[in-house]
Scaffold this active site. Structure first.
Site, short mmCIF file in Angstrom:
data_model
loop_
_atom_site.label_atom_id
_atom_site.label_comp_id
_atom_site.label_asym_id
_atom_site.label_seq_id
_atom_site.Cartn_x
_atom_site.Cartn_y
_atom_site.Cartn_z
N HIS A 124 50.93 35.31 41.33
CA HIS A 124 49.51 34.94 41.34
C HIS A 124 48.88 35.24 39.98
O HIS A 124 48.16 34.41 39.41
CB HIS A 124 48.79 35.71 42.45
N GLU A 125 49.16 36.44 39.45
CA GLU A 125 48.59 36.82 38.15
C GLU A 125 49.18 35.98 37.02
O GLU A 125 48.47 35.57 36.09
CB GLU A 125 48.82 38.31 37.88
N HIS A 128 47.46 32.64 36.88
CA HIS A 128 46.15 32.66 36.21
C HIS A 128 46.34 32.44 34.70
O HIS A 128 45.55 31.71 34.07
CB HIS A 128 45.45 34.01 36.43
N GLU A 185 41.24 31.00 42.23
CA GLU A 185 42.08 31.85 43.08
C GLU A 185 43.04 31.02 43.93
O GLU A 185 44.22 31.34 44.06
CB GLU A 185 41.22 32.74 43.98
#
Length: 208
Positions: A124-125, A128, A185
């Site tokens: 997820h990070e 980003h 997100e």
């Protein structure tokens, strides 16, 4: 006539600043040069880490770095200088900054529970960073403030520093991170799960 010229000029800037997000293929407005984005991310990362206590647990650090590199290697930017730090804190938190700079707080281990859960957080990070969400938010901040100074943003200027840190999701107190928009997100979730699958993780083992 002057208003018409300004409109044409701004339209040209917007069109030239459109970027396509890897994987999701979403068009996004980014007026920050990539080199400047990465430089600001690295500077912010260093400043934040000065306020945090890095974990000295060698085994955990090895696991975190292994998982992070495994996912980063199948991402759309495998050659970034990825750097992953494990922060000793009860916070159930993690953040990423442009240039491949990621920090995970040990408190999130109680949520991740297993390596697949940890990979979910990492992916997820990483997503980003790949989607350049930080640069998108810096662009939004600049447009809101009428500050078309993307190539001249500096962490040495207190006003611009606040723009950068706020856009990157970092609060006034370093280490306190703010969530991205719902769009960012959900996009990071989408991209992250695809990277997890490419890295060979079993998505059925996720328990977050």
């Amino acid at each position: 006539m002057q208003k018409h010229f300004i409109f044409i000029l701004l339209s040209g800037v917007v069109i030239s600043g459109c970027a396509t997000t890897p994987v999701s293929k979403r068009s996004a407005l980014i007026l920050i040069p990539k080199a400047q984005e990465i430089s600001l991310g690295i500077q912010s990362y260093k400043q934040i880490l000065k306020k945090e206590k890095e974990s000295e647990n060698k085994q955990l650090n090895q696991i975190f770095r292994r998982v992070g590199q495994r996912i980063a290697s199948v991402s759309d930017m495998p050659n970034l200088k990825w750097e992953i730090k494990l922060i000793e804190s009860d916070q159930k938190n993690a953040f990423s900054l442009p240039g491949g700079k990621i920090a995970i707080y040990t408190g999130i281990l109680s949520v991740a529970k297993n390596e697949a859960g940890l990979a979910t957080v990492m992916s997820h990070e990483i997503a980003h960073v790949i989607a350049r969400h930080g640069a998108q938010r810096m662009t939004q901040q600049m447009l809101l403030q009428g500050a078309m100074i993307g190539a001249h943003l500096s962490m040495k200027n207190s006003t611009q520093k606040n723009i950068v840190l706020s856009a990157l999701g970092v609060g006034v107190l370093y280490g306190f991170t703010l969530p991205f928009s719902r769009l960012h997100e959900s996009e990071a979730d989408q991209i992250g799960l695809i990277y997890m699958a490419k890295a060979g993780y079993d998505l059925s083992l996720i328990h977050i």
